[in-house]
Design a protein around this motif. Sequence first.
Motif, PDB file in Angstrom:
ATOM      1  N   LEU A 187       0.848  -1.060  -0.069  1.00  0.00           N
ATOM      2  CA  LEU A 187      -0.212  -0.049   0.071  1.00  0.00           C
ATOM      3  C   LEU A 187       0.838   1.199  -0.066  1.00  0.00           C
ATOM      4  O   LEU A 187       1.594   1.642   0.761  1.00  0.00           O
ATOM      5  CB  LEU A 187      -1.118  -0.025   1.471  1.00  0.00           C
ATOM      6  N   TYR A 188       0.610   2.180  -1.256  1.00  0.00           N
ATOM      7  CA  TYR A 188       1.469   3.383  -1.096  1.00  0.00           C
ATOM      8  C   TYR A 188       0.523   4.423  -0.908  1.00  0.00           C
ATOM      9  O   TYR A 188      -0.496   4.664  -1.625  1.00  0.00           O
ATOM     10  CB  TYR A 188       2.157   3.481  -2.665  1.00  0.00           C
ATOM     11  N   ALA A 189       0.912   5.326  -0.004  1.00  0.00           N
ATOM     12  CA  ALA A 189       0.143   6.426   0.455  1.00  0.00           C
ATOM     13  C   ALA A 189       0.827   7.623   0.735  1.00  0.00           C
ATOM     14  O   ALA A 189       0.469   8.405   1.389  1.00  0.00           O
ATOM     15  CB  ALA A 189      -0.860   6.155   1.472  1.00  0.00           C
ATOM     16  N   GLN A 190       2.192   7.558   0.152  1.00  0.00           N
ATOM     17  CA  GLN A 190       3.061   8.679   0.672  1.00  0.00           C
ATOM     18  C   GLN A 190       2.822   9.815   0.003  1.00  0.00           C
ATOM     19  O   GLN A 190       2.178   9.944  -1.423  1.00  0.00           O
ATOM     20  CB  GLN A 190       4.802   8.172   0.292  1.00  0.00           C
ATOM     21  N   SER A 191       3.214  11.127   0.405  1.00  0.00           N
ATOM     22  CA  SER A 191       2.996  12.357  -0.060  1.00  0.00           C
ATOM     23  C   SER A 191       1.556  12.417  -0.774  1.00  0.00           C
ATOM     24  O   SER A 191       1.148  13.000  -1.648  1.00  0.00           O
ATOM     25  CB  SER A 191       4.017  12.465  -1.304  1.00  0.00           C
ATOM     26  N   SER A 192       0.577  12.142   0.288  1.00  0.00           N
ATOM     27  CA  SER A 192      -0.898  12.111  -0.103  1.00  0.00           C
ATOM     28  C   SER A 192      -1.577  13.107   0.494  1.00  0.00           C
ATOM     29  O   SER A 192      -2.808  13.161   0.719  1.00  0.00           O
ATOM     30  CB  SER A 192      -1.727  10.755  -0.047  1.00  0.00           C
ATOM     31  N   ARG A 193      -1.023  14.066   1.463  1.00  0.00           N
ATOM     32  CA  ARG A 193      -1.567  15.118   2.010  1.00  0.00           C
ATOM     33  C   ARG A 193      -2.545  14.665   3.057  1.00  0.00           C
ATOM     34  O   ARG A 193      -3.628  14.993   3.672  1.00  0.00           O
ATOM     35  CB  ARG A 193      -2.393  16.191   1.153  1.00  0.00           C
ATOM     36  N   LEU A 194      -2.340  13.478   3.794  1.00  0.00           N
ATOM     37  CA  LEU A 194      -3.188  12.581   4.581  1.00  0.00           C
ATOM     38  C   LEU A 194      -2.924  13.230   5.941  1.00  0.00           C
ATOM     39  O   LEU A 194      -2.010  13.575   6.273  1.00  0.00           O
ATOM     40  CB  LEU A 194      -2.750  11.203   4.621  1.00  0.00           C
ATOM     41  N   ARG A 246       2.134  -6.778   2.900  1.00  0.00           N
ATOM     42  CA  ARG A 246       3.313  -6.767   3.311  1.00  0.00           C
ATOM     43  C   ARG A 246       4.146  -5.503   3.827  1.00  0.00           C
ATOM     44  O   ARG A 246       4.895  -5.360   4.577  1.00  0.00           O
ATOM     45  CB  ARG A 246       4.311  -7.737   2.822  1.00  0.00           C
ATOM     46  N   GLN A 247       3.843  -4.458   2.996  1.00  0.00           N
ATOM     47  CA  GLN A 247       4.505  -3.200   3.039  1.00  0.00           C
ATOM     48  C   GLN A 247       3.472  -2.103   3.232  1.00  0.00           C
ATOM     49  O   GLN A 247       2.595  -2.037   2.245  1.00  0.00           O
ATOM     50  CB  GLN A 247       5.322  -3.068   1.709  1.00  0.00           C
ATOM     51  N   LEU A 248       3.666  -1.268   3.742  1.00  0.00           N
ATOM     52  CA  LEU A 248       2.975   0.102   4.230  1.00  0.00           C
ATOM     53  C   LEU A 248       3.842   1.372   4.124  1.00  0.00           C
ATOM     54  O   LEU A 248       4.705   1.417   4.716  1.00  0.00           O
ATOM     55  CB  LEU A 248       2.188  -0.038   5.611  1.00  0.00           C
ATOM     56  N   TYR A 249       3.607   2.261   3.078  1.00  0.00           N
ATOM     57  CA  TYR A 249       4.356   3.456   2.923  1.00  0.00           C
ATOM     58  C   TYR A 249       3.500   4.737   3.142  1.00  0.00           C
ATOM     59  O   TYR A 249       2.476   5.105   2.258  1.00  0.00           O
ATOM     60  CB  TYR A 249       4.740   3.308   1.764  1.00  0.00           C
TER      61      TYR A 249
END
Length: 206
Positions: free
Chosen positions: A31-38, A53-56
Amino acid sequence: DENFKNPDVRMTSAKFEFNWSLPLPPKLEILYAQSSRLYLKDPTFSAYAPNLRQLYFQDNFIMSLKRPIHATNNSIETLDLSKNFMSHIFQTNDGQNIKRLNLSHNDLGKDFEEDTDGKIFRTFISLQVLDISFNEIISLPKLFLKNSNNLKYINASGNRLSSWIVNIETISNLTLLDLSENKLATLSTDTPVSYTHLTLPTICSV
């Protein structure tokens, strides 16, 4: 709507608390959620994704994670929460599979300094790579990593450490301890100097 035009209507604010449940695809692995203004501050949520397996989540605005995040029966091995302005981190019961954890470039120094019983990383028994660099850390307790005996790489650079007393004597696979860009004056006698990378030649040569 006429109600919104009525000057007698008073707008009030309320604080809502949600228990988030993340419906993730069961076969999701990364799951890629980097630089998402979250933006998150002390959410309470649970997630079930047995193959994840991987969370960003780096480079967002995850300001604080005081409350526990439940990920029962997870398989997460990589978690990146760097560059989030984070000032508080939770104590999880579900960190047993995480091998690579990046918490760098946050503001977690106070939480780490007060963790005298090693509760934050208590369940991180498989952890191999830990990055806590650039977190305004002044000191770290002796039992900070008491259960993380599989660590190979610790990056605590770019902080304000004047001493290193963390017990790493039982971490037999440790190959690199990066304490560069700190203000170190002393090392614990339990710290194998051959494992360290420092910027102070008066302590050791690199």
